[in-house]
Enzyme design. Structure first.
Site, short mmCIF file in Angstrom:
data_model
loop_
_atom_site.label_atom_id
_atom_site.label_comp_id
_atom_site.label_asym_id
_atom_site.label_seq_id
_atom_site.Cartn_x
_atom_site.Cartn_y
_atom_site.Cartn_z
CD1 TRP A 180 74.31 54.72 -43.56
CD2 TRP A 180 72.67 54.88 -45.08
NE1 TRP A 180 74.44 53.67 -44.44
CE2 TRP A 180 73.45 53.76 -45.39
CE3 TRP A 180 71.59 55.20 -45.91
CZ2 TRP A 180 73.19 52.93 -46.47
CZ3 TRP A 180 71.31 54.37 -47.00
CH2 TRP A 180 72.11 53.24 -47.26
CD GLU A 221 72.39 54.35 -39.91
OE1 GLU A 221 71.76 55.29 -40.42
OE2 GLU A 221 71.92 53.21 -39.76
CE LYS A 223 74.29 48.89 -44.93
NZ LYS A 223 73.08 49.26 -45.63
CG ASP A 254 71.26 50.06 -38.20
OD1 ASP A 254 71.21 48.85 -37.97
OD2 ASP A 254 70.43 50.64 -38.94
CG HIS A 257 74.46 49.33 -40.17
ND1 HIS A 257 74.34 50.64 -40.50
CD2 HIS A 257 73.40 48.71 -40.76
CE1 HIS A 257 73.27 50.84 -41.24
NE2 HIS A 257 72.67 49.67 -41.40
CG HIS A 281 69.05 53.78 -37.05
ND1 HIS A 281 69.30 53.95 -38.38
CD2 HIS A 281 68.41 54.90 -36.63
CE1 HIS A 281 68.83 55.14 -38.75
NE2 HIS A 281 68.29 55.74 -37.71
CG ASP A 289 71.49 46.25 -42.36
OD1 ASP A 289 70.79 46.26 -41.34
OD2 ASP A 289 71.68 47.27 -43.06
CG ASP A 291 67.00 47.26 -41.96
OD1 ASP A 291 67.28 47.75 -40.87
OD2 ASP A 291 67.69 47.46 -42.99
CG ASP A 321 66.75 51.77 -39.98
OD1 ASP A 321 65.82 51.70 -40.80
OD2 ASP A 321 67.95 51.86 -40.34
C1 RNT Z 1 70.80 51.74 -44.05
C2 RNT Z 1 70.70 52.51 -42.79
C3 RNT Z 1 69.76 53.69 -42.81
C4 RNT Z 1 68.45 53.42 -43.52
C5 RNT Z 1 67.42 54.51 -43.35
C6 RNT Z 1 66.27 54.37 -44.28
O1 RNT Z 1 71.49 50.57 -43.92
O2 RNT Z 1 70.39 51.66 -41.74
O3 RNT Z 1 69.55 54.13 -41.52
O4 RNT Z 1 67.89 52.22 -43.11
O5 RNT Z 1 68.01 55.75 -43.45
ZN ZN Z 2 69.95 52.57 -39.85
#
Ligand code: RNT
Ligand code: ZN
Length: 413
Positions: A180, A221, A223, A254, A257, A281, A289, A291, A321
């Site tokens: 990523w 990955e 985004k 993810d 994202h 993720h 985003d 998390d 994640d």
């Molecule tokens: C960031 C991505 C990535 C990170 C990690 C720490 O937006 O989701 O995966 O969260 O690599």
């Molecule tokens: Zn991620």
């Protein structure tokens, strides 16, 4: 076997579901647990702040400050979740005596993690770390216009593939190496094409070395945006989807994202129509985003349902994640892992064939009515049985363990 589990077992048998088989499948499914929930994505390089457009907010006391503490917290976490799993590392979690430049990292810098994993039957996954570093200060890495910067990050990613191969060989469990990058622009760019061509060339070089897929699977990955890079992201969904179509890497989705009404659950079967593997993720975005810790919400259940009804437990690589620094970090970890597992169990206990038959015969009345009724079947009793068999606390029993750990360990940090 408890009377109450016997009751649940019979209820499910009546709709053609074998709870024993569901339990067995769940306990055989390894979740890739991200190490970075334990220390707010800090790592062991003495980083002063998290960069790359991601953020761990909160200042709850007790965060792990070094490898020893992080490993102790992981042990506590593992004692509170059923099953055996994988730990997902970032390059910034290398354990070295002296600082080692990221482009010079080698398998030996991760020996302690391999030792840790071996002793606990765990797998290990890896991520090159392309943020929180002076070479990524302007938010550009593999797509940087400066060849020297790109070289540094290409070499770093190559080095981490070797580390991943080493994990796969040592542990006998395929390692997932997820790339990523934070690259993007705050303002509407004057050139959207150039950065993507540079990223494509960089990936080609990174992935050019053949590594046995028994040991290593590379994922990319995508985004949509990050903090400070709101207008343009080099590694967009379309970019990586097309890159994956070349067969050089696997897409990692993810669920934080995408645009707010776009869901990963719906993407899973679309991906599986074309690919043998897709990686996830699993996170929870609140308005962005963010998390947040994964909770047992509808989209999580929908993701789990797609994995199970596409018969893809061995095709969908499930990673987590999220990073919450505002509550007890070990509790945050445990909550998310257990919820992922609960959602998988919930999905494993649904009569998918019957529901599909309603759909195919145009009987949407039964499809809806029965789906809703199944939401109140006694899967919580089966979950308790899973925990009992795995020797971990049943229901909220784990919370008291966290309280004790906070009092005896975390609060002394
Ligand atoms: C960031 C991505 C990535 C990170 C990690 C720490 O937006 O989701 O995966 O969260 O690599
Ligand atoms: Zn991620």
């Amino acid at each position: 076997m408890s009377e109450i589990y016997e009751y649940a077992k019979q209820q499910y048998a009546a709709i053609g579901i074998d709870t024993e088989a569901a339990i067995e499948k769940l306990l055989a499914t390894r979740i890739s647990i991200h190490c970075w929930q334990g220390d707010d994505v800090n790592g062991f390089e003495g980083a002063s702040e998290l960069s790359g457009g991601i953020q761990a907010t909160g200042n709850y006391p007790g965060k792990a400050r070094n490898a020893e503490e992080l490993m102790a917290d992981i042990d506590k976490l593992l004692s509170l979740v059923p099953g055996i799993h994988k730990i997902n590392l970032h390059a910034s979690y290398a354990i070295t005596d002296e600082p080692v430049s990221r482009d010079k990292l080698e398998p030996k810098h991760f020996e302690k993690w391999v030792e840790f994993a071996k002793a606990r039957n765990l797998g290990l996954d890896i991520n090159p770390t392309l943020f929180s570093h002076p070479m990524a200060d302007d938010g550009l890495t593999l797509s940087h216009p400066d060849e020297k910067v790109r070289r540094f990050w290409i070499d770093h990613c190559k080095a981490m593939r070797k580390v991943g191969e080493y994990f796969g060989k040592e542990l006998g469990i395929t390692c997932v190496n997820n790339i990523w990058i934070p690259d993007g622009y705050k303002e509407v760019p004057a050139d959207r094409f150039g950065p993507r061509l540079r990223l494509k060339a960089a990936l080609d070089e990174i992935l050019s070395e053949e590594i046995d897929s028994k040991y290593l699977v590379d994922t990319v990955e995508s985004k949509v945006f990050g903090i400070g890079v709101e207008s343009y992201t080099v590694g967009s969904h379309e970019f990586y989807l097309n890159y994956a179509a070349t067969g050089k890497a696997v897409c990692l989705l993810d669920n934080g994202h995408y645009h707010p009404t776009e869901v990963v659950s719906d993407k899973i079967p679309s991906m599986l129509a074309f690919y043998d593997k897709v990686a996830l993720h699993v996170t929870r975005g609140v308005r962005w985003d963010s998390d947040h810790v994964v909770v047992f919400d509808d989209e999580l259940k929908e993701i789990a349902k797609e994995i199970v009804r596409c018969n893809a437990l061995d095709k969908v690589i499930i990673g987590l994640d999220y990073f919450d620094a505002s509550i007890n970090r070990v509790a945050a970890w445990v909550t998310g892992v257990r919820n992922m597992q609960k959602a998988l169990l919930f999905a494993l206990l649904l009569p998918h064939e019957q529901l599909k038959a309603y759909q195919d015969s145009g009987d949407f009345t039964h499809m809806l009515a029965m789906s809703e009724e199944y939401k109140f079947y006694p899967y919580t009793i089966v979950w308790d049985e899973v925990c009992k068999r795995a020797g971990v606390p049943v229901r909220e029993g784990w919370v008291a363990e966290i309280d004790k750990y906070e009092k005896e360990v975390l609060s002394l940090r």
